[in-house]
Design an enzyme around this catalytic site. Structure first.
Site, mmCIF file in Angstrom:
data_model
loop_
_atom_site.group_PDB
_atom_site.id
_atom_site.type_symbol
_atom_site.label_atom_id
_atom_site.label_comp_id
_atom_site.label_asym_id
_atom_site.label_seq_id
_atom_site.Cartn_x
_atom_site.Cartn_y
_atom_site.Cartn_z
ATOM 1 N N GLY A 14 -36.474 -28.699 8.695
ATOM 2 C CA GLY A 14 -35.394 -28.595 9.671
ATOM 3 C C GLY A 14 -34.820 -29.934 10.095
ATOM 4 C CG ASN A 15 -37.007 -33.581 9.384
ATOM 5 O OD1 ASN A 15 -37.466 -32.668 8.692
ATOM 6 N ND2 ASN A 15 -37.087 -34.846 9.019
ATOM 7 C CE LYS A 217 -38.773 -26.244 4.310
ATOM 8 N NZ LYS A 217 -39.761 -26.130 5.381
ATOM 9 C CE LYS A 279 -43.014 -28.769 6.775
ATOM 10 N NZ LYS A 279 -42.909 -27.565 7.616
#
Length: 317
Positions: A14-15, A217, A279
């Protein structure tokens, strides 16, 4: 593209799409994305073939919120449709950013497209009875309690940053548009499986039906990396390396570890659900899928250094 160093799938955190310092507007997002794309194009310049998978948690949350608020004027959109909308507008921004950066840095034209991607999930996935995927903005504890009472949302605290709405996050099973992605790979930079893909279930007659969920994602990027036989899965996030005892005096950064070591750290509870945990889990899955597979978790700004083995957390079989 005439690339030679290998095929990589990039998962953007998101960053890389928006800054916490700026307002959550489309204009602010585009400005951040343009900067992000300059770093990604640096990877292209290093002769890697790439595909880009992005998250959509904040964006799809805002689209749903806007749709619900306006429901007395126009019918609210189903959750899966909101996911498709987020794929379109985030992909559009990345396409603009990539084309501008390619022209500025590489000096040549490479096609960049967004593939609106459906992802088959199992209707029996246990995630549907245990919502866990954060979407939308952060709220205070008081605001979260109010949303639970008024809208029936499930709200959970997110890595010490506040409360967010959570929705089911089933595992991806099959990429519907995979054949198209494979055909385009050699000539085109693709933004695909955005937001983890639009979650759909497959009916007995083969028809697809959207469901209210968000696929992580990182797991979508991992599945894509396996299916296109990528050499590396690169998960770009806010930190340069994965850490044990994160944000404590005992914090220790990880350099090169095996999938087995990563699984042991997962079992010990070192990684926050909805944050670093998926992740690392995705990286482990890719590393174990085939001998020689490599997963890298690092920051956007260190991606090229990480691909050259100078930094980042690298997970192998």
């Amino acid at each position: 593209m005439n690339m030679c160093k290998g095929k990589i799938v990039i998962a953007l955190g998101g960053n890389a799409l928006q800054s916490e310092k700026n307002e959550a507007t489309a204009e602010a997002q585009l400005a951040v994305v343009k900067k992000t794309c300059e770093y990604i194009v640096g990877i292209v310049q290093e002769d890697y073939e790439i595909a880009i998978v992005h998250g959509n948690g904040p964006q799809v949350g805002r689209i749903v919120l806007a749709s619900e608020i306006a429901s007395n004027i126009t019918p609210a959109m189903p959750f899966d449709v909101c996911g498709a909308m987020s794929q379109g507008y985030i992909g559009y921004h990345i396409q603009q950013g990539m084309k501008a950066a390619l022209k500025k840095i590489v000096g040549r034209e490479i096609p960049v497209i967004t593939v609106v991607t459906q992802m088959v999930v199992s209707q029996d996935d246990p995630a549907f009875s245990n919502p866990s995927k954060p979407i939308g903005p952060f709220y205070s504890a008081e605001e979260a309690r109010l949303l639970e009472k008024e809208k029936g949302y499930v709200m959970k605290e997110d890595a010490g940053r506040g409360f967010r709405r959570v929705v089911p996050s089933p595992k991806p099973v099959r990429i519907v548009e995979l054949d198209t992605i494979k055909r385009l790979w050699d000539s085109t930079i693709m933004i695909t499986a955005g937001g983890g893909g639009i979650p759909v279930i497959e009916k007995p007659d083969g028809a697809l039906e959207g469901v209210a969920a968000v696929i992580d994602k990182d797991f979508a990027a991992e599945l894509l990396a396996e299916e296109v036989e990528a050499d590396a899965l690169v998960v770009l996030t806010a930190v340069e390396k994965v850490s044990l005892h994160y944000n404590t005096p005992d914090q220790r950064e990880l350099d090169r570890i095996t999938a087995a070591e990563a699984e042991a750290y997962i079992a010990e509870g070192h990684f926050a659900p909805g944050s670093m945990l998926p992740k690392v889990q995705a990286a482990v899955k890719f590393a174990k899928a085939k001998p020689g597979n490599k997963a890298i978790i690092t920051s956007l700004f260190k991606a090229i250094d990480a691909l050259e083995g100078k930094t980042g957390t690298v997970i192998t079989q």
